[in-house]
Design an enzyme around this catalytic site. Structure first.
Site, PDB file in Angstrom:
ATOM      1  N   GLN A 126       0.853  -1.200   0.000  1.00 41.56           N
ATOM      2  CA  GLN A 126       0.000   0.000   0.000  1.00 41.56           C
ATOM      3  C   GLN A 126       0.884   1.244   0.000  1.00 41.56           C
ATOM      4  O   GLN A 126       1.525   1.541   1.012  1.00 41.56           O
ATOM      5  CB  GLN A 126      -0.892  -0.035   1.251  1.00 41.56           C
ATOM      6  CG  GLN A 126      -1.762   1.177   1.458  1.00 41.56           C
ATOM      7  CD  GLN A 126      -2.396   1.167   2.851  1.00 41.56           C
ATOM      8  OE1 GLN A 126      -1.963   0.417   3.732  1.00 41.56           O
ATOM      9  NE2 GLN A 126      -3.389   1.990   3.053  1.00 41.56           N
ATOM     10  N   GLY A 127       0.936   1.946  -1.101  1.00 45.56           N
ATOM     11  CA  GLY A 127       1.789   3.125  -1.211  1.00 45.56           C
ATOM     12  C   GLY A 127       1.007   4.407  -1.020  1.00 45.56           C
ATOM     13  O   GLY A 127       0.655   5.082  -1.988  1.00 45.56           O
ATOM     14  N   SER A 129       1.527   6.631   2.358  1.00 47.33           N
ATOM     15  CA  SER A 129       2.301   7.593   3.147  1.00 47.33           C
ATOM     16  C   SER A 129       3.573   8.032   2.437  1.00 47.33           C
ATOM     17  O   SER A 129       4.216   7.251   1.739  1.00 47.33           O
ATOM     18  CB  SER A 129       2.706   6.978   4.490  1.00 47.33           C
ATOM     19  OG  SER A 129       1.588   6.471   5.162  1.00 47.33           O
ATOM     20  N   SER A 161       4.720  -1.183   3.955  1.00 48.57           N
ATOM     21  CA  SER A 161       4.876  -2.542   4.490  1.00 48.57           C
ATOM     22  C   SER A 161       4.929  -3.569   3.374  1.00 48.57           C
ATOM     23  O   SER A 161       4.101  -3.545   2.459  1.00 48.57           O
ATOM     24  CB  SER A 161       3.700  -2.900   5.409  1.00 48.57           C
ATOM     25  OG  SER A 161       3.624  -2.007   6.475  1.00 48.57           O
ATOM     26  N   GLU A 244      -9.545  -0.833   6.127  1.00 45.53           N
ATOM     27  CA  GLU A 244      -8.355  -1.176   6.905  1.00 45.53           C
ATOM     28  C   GLU A 244      -8.663  -1.059   8.398  1.00 45.53           C
ATOM     29  O   GLU A 244      -8.210  -1.858   9.205  1.00 45.53           O
ATOM     30  CB  GLU A 244      -7.202  -0.233   6.511  1.00 45.53           C
ATOM     31  CG  GLU A 244      -5.893  -0.566   7.223  1.00 45.53           C
ATOM     32  CD  GLU A 244      -4.697   0.231   6.692  1.00 45.53           C
ATOM     33  OE1 GLU A 244      -4.914   1.175   5.907  1.00 45.53           O
ATOM     34  OE2 GLU A 244      -3.557  -0.107   7.075  1.00 45.53           O
TER      35      GLU A 244
END
Ligand SMILES: Cc1cc2nc3c(=O)[nH]c(=O)nc-3n(C[C@H](O)[C@H](O)[C@H](O)COP(=O)(O)OP(=O)(O)OC[C@H]3O[C@@H](n4cnc5c(N)ncnc54)[C@H](O)[C@@H]3O)c2cc1C
Lengths: 392, 329
Positions: A126-127, A129, A161, A244
């Site tokens: 998940q890109g 931040s 992550s 999420e």
């Protein structure tokens, strides 16, 4: 008992029996000879879990799902939670990317992405931040510009992550001006294996390197990998985050109960610890954790019922996320504190529990940071649930 | 010595700790020994300064904040404990010529000066020359030269990264009996409380620096009221714990009855406050707080272990039984 309940119990019993027979003993976090799976082992295991009906439970059969409802999804997850099993290596694919793909992607994209996730051919990260855009996600700067029908991406993500083992990145990037803030963002399914992408692992305070910096230098996004409508990325990202916070790792309450069960079971095997957990002051603290766990379960069951009735999660995910991230930190600190007092030298079972809960304690510090920090969740509860006015 | 020995020693300790933090345990002992910091409690007969426990607390606060890889509280107390009967060992500890550690778990059996059994959780045990460990008899302990025949040492897993704990197995090893270490152990707890609080204060300062510079939503984070309240609460718990600790330290060695209550209050206040302040520091650094390199986890690991030893729950339970006595004081 009604027919429905009987079916549910049969379904549960089947899942429970399968896990009991097939979960390798050395992957159990309560095993003194614990050794977690390698990436290849995890891929094989998770693909098998999907075939056995543990993943993709409520997803349509057309895309490799099992076509059941979220109720069965919850039952399967309760069984996952009951055991000290390894976490999924592709939970971002299965629990964040998957739902958003099903909600906003084209038919062709669903057929391409979803089976690859379930079969563990494509792991996602998940890109969102960036160094300058954490809590203030709408301030992100990574830019995607048109290159014919395709896109070119330049910029940097951080804390991503699992990027080091992922094939795809669910990328939120700016396609409009900086000033447009959240209105100028779009969502992409970027392929990571390409020259324009550099991934650098960052070591975490528990000693592992699970998150990364990801640099994009003119990285390519094929036309067929743009997700949803252009410039509508923020609404989609908010839905990703609601999922999420609300239903990601829906087994969590049952897993945290398993942690408590492991702790107390081990304590009963050690004379010094057995005394401590019967001390009236400790009994209170232990029972308070159990109350938190029960409340957590009820919150999850409530959300599942509402989702089955067609409601959306909305800001409520923030209540759930804040609840569990808070109490899990208390629970983990309690476990460390109790286990420090074990008889010496500790038995292998006690030593394993000490090691497990030290790690759980350190990792639990991240839980009030990722998926929106405590301060951000409290802000959402004030703004979106309480709807507090900004001025009088 | 100036009028304010605590301040002067604290400044010396802060300077020395910054250097010692970059050395190994033996090097850190030598460095602190050179400045006289390991002899703050020991009498002059072994090269010490014979100062009160509150001065030692200031030293340990500085060395814990800086993550010095030496069990400093153990060293200053051991030097005082051993000064009379084992002056050579005490003098060596004061001079920083060897590392002394204390087993926080397990007990040896001791028969006529020969001990056997397994003890452990001795900080920096692998680097130590001497060990103080309990024996089966209440309050009794032994001093063991870790080079003695029949002694084996191995590293254990724990939280503290700079002073990895060790397990020590003795088989009929020659050891020196120590008669009453109850006071030593009680003072060690107070110094561990002081160390954890010193580390917490350091982490709070770093956090204030971070949120003053970090900008989100177009302004420095420190401009957000919610965050200001959070920091204010941490300060409140720090100052409360500090006051409780200072009171317990000031009574050390005086009225043993009041001392008991003051120590229980300090254990409870410091045991709760110190790790919570460091946890909040990590939280307020965001993703960065969770990284290995930022390093706040190092103070947290030590403070969590100290908090487990301080056992706020047991301290409050003991206090609850003595409220009448507290009110009478
Ligand atoms: C283990 C881990 C895994 C992660 N995985 C991913 C991932 O896969 N993908 C991804 O995109 N991101 C990921 N993140 C990043 C995470 O989402 C961010 O760290 C988080 O959103 C906070 O942003 P930041 O780190 O920039 O902190 P900042 O935004 O700088 O916040 C610092 C502190 O200030 C507080 N704060 C901020 N704004 C306010 C305010 N208005 N009022 C009061 N307090 C405020 C915050 O709560 C925090 O305590 C991960 C983080 C961690 C720790």
């Amino acid at each position: 008992m009604s027919a429905v309940a009987t079916d549910t119990e049969a379904y549960r019993a089947r899942h429970r029996a399968w896990l009991a027979a097939n979960l390798p003993a050395r992957w159990r976090a309560d095993n003194p000879d614990y050794q977690g799976p390698t990436l290849d082992e995890a891929k094989e295991w998770e693909a098998e879990l999907h075939r056995q009906g543990f993943w993709g439970v409520a997803w349509p059969r057309d895309y490799g799902g099992h076509g059941l409802t979220l109720r069965e999804h919850l039952v399967a997850n309760q069984e996952i939670g009951r055991l000290p099993m390894p976490e999924s290596f592709n939970s971002i694919g299965k629990e964040l990317a998957g739902p958003i793909i099903l909600a906003i992607a084209t038919e062709e994209q669903k057929k391409r992405y979803i089976p690859a996730i379930l079969e563990m051919r494509e792991i996602w990260c998940q890109g969102f931040s960036e160094p300058e855009a954490g809590s203030d996600l709408a301030g992100l700067r990574t830019r995607a510009v048109r290159d014919g029908a395709a896109w070119r991406v330049t910029g940097q993500k951080i804390w991503t992550s699992g990027a080091h083992r992922a094939q795809r990145c669910l990328l939120l990037a700016r396609t409009g001006s900086m000033e447009s803030r959240h209105r100028g963002l779009s969502l992409f399914a970027l392929k990571l294996d390409q020259p324009g992408v550099t991934i650098k692992p960052i070591r975490q305070m528990d000693g592992n390197a699970e998150f990364n910096e990801v640099f994009f230098d003119n990285a390519l996004v094929e036309p067929e990998d743009a997700l949803g409508e252009q410039e509508r990325g923020w609404a989609a990202a908010v839905r990703v985050l609601e999922v999420e916070r609300g239903t990601n790792r829906i087994y969590r309450a049952w897993r945290l109960e398993e942690e408590l069960r492991h702790l107390l079971t081990v304590c009963r095997t050690d004379p010094a610890l057995a005394r401590i957990i019967e001390n009236p002051h400790m009994v209170q603290r232990i029972a308070a954790v159990q109350v938190d766990i029960e409340v957590h379960k009820r919150m999850i069951e409530g959300v599942v019922e509402d989702l089955c009735a067609g409601a959306s999660i909305g800001g409520r995910g923030s209540l759930i996320k804040q609840h569990w991230s808070d109490y899990h930190q208390r629970q983990a600190a309690l476990a460390v504190e109790i286990l420090e007092r074990a008889s010496y030298p500790p038995s292998p079972a006690v030593a394993r529990a000490q090691q497990r809960f030290r790690t759980v304690y350190l990792r639990s510090r991240a839980e009030t940071i990722y998926a929106g920090t405590t301060q951000i969740q409290l802000g959402i509860i004030a703004d979106r649930i309480l709807k507090l006015p900004r001025e009088g | 010595m100036s009028d304010d020995p605590i301040r002067e020693i604290a400044e010396t300790a802060t300077r020395a700790a910054a250097i010692a933090a970059g050395l190994d345990a033996a090097g850190a002992a030598r460095r602190l020994g050179e400045d006289g910091l390991l002899g703050v409690l020991a009498p002059e007969s072994v090269g010490g300064l014979g100062l009160p426990l509150s001065v030692a607390a200031a030293v340990v606060a500085a060395t814990e904040a800086a993550l010095v890889p030496l069990p400093v509280a153990e060293a200053v107390l051991a030097a005082r404990l051993l000064a009379e009967r084992h002056p050579e060992v005490a003098a060596a500890i004061v001079a920083g010529e060897g590392v002394v550690t204390v087993a926080t778990a397990g007990a040896f059996t001791d028969e006529d000066g020969r001990c056997s059994g397994t003890v452990g959780r001795a900080p920096a045990g692998l680097a130590a020359r001497w060990l103080i460990a309990r024996t089966g008899n209440a309050g009794a302990a032994v001093l063991l030269d870790l080079r003695a025949e029949g002694v084996t040492i191995e590293e254990e897993r724990g939280l503290d990264l700079e002073r990895p704990p060790a397990r020590i197995v003795a088989r009929d090893a020659v050891a020196t009996p120590l008669h009453d270490i109850a006071g030593f152990e009680a003072d060690l707890l107070l110094l561990r409380a002081a160390g954890a609080l010193g580390a917490a204060e350091h982490c709070l300062d770093r956090t204030i620096g971070h949120v003053s510079n970090r900008r989100q939503f177009g302004k420095p984070l420190v401009a957000f009221q919610g965050l200001r309240f959070e920091l204010a609460r941490q300060k409140l718990s720090l100052e409360g714990a500090r006051a409780a600790l200072a009171h317990a330290l000031s009574l050390a060695g005086q009225d043993p009855r009041a001392e008991g209550i003051a120590r229980l209050v300090a254990r409870s206040a410091c045991g709760d406050a110190a790790p919570a302040i460091i946890e909040a520091a990590i939280q307020l650094h965001g993703g960065m707080g969770f990284t290995w390199d930022l390093g706040l986890h190092r103070q947290l690991r030590r403070a969590r272990e100290a908090a487990a030893a301080l056992d706020a729950v047991a301290a409050r339970a003991a206090l609850a039984e003595r409220l009448e006595q507290a009110w009478a004081a």
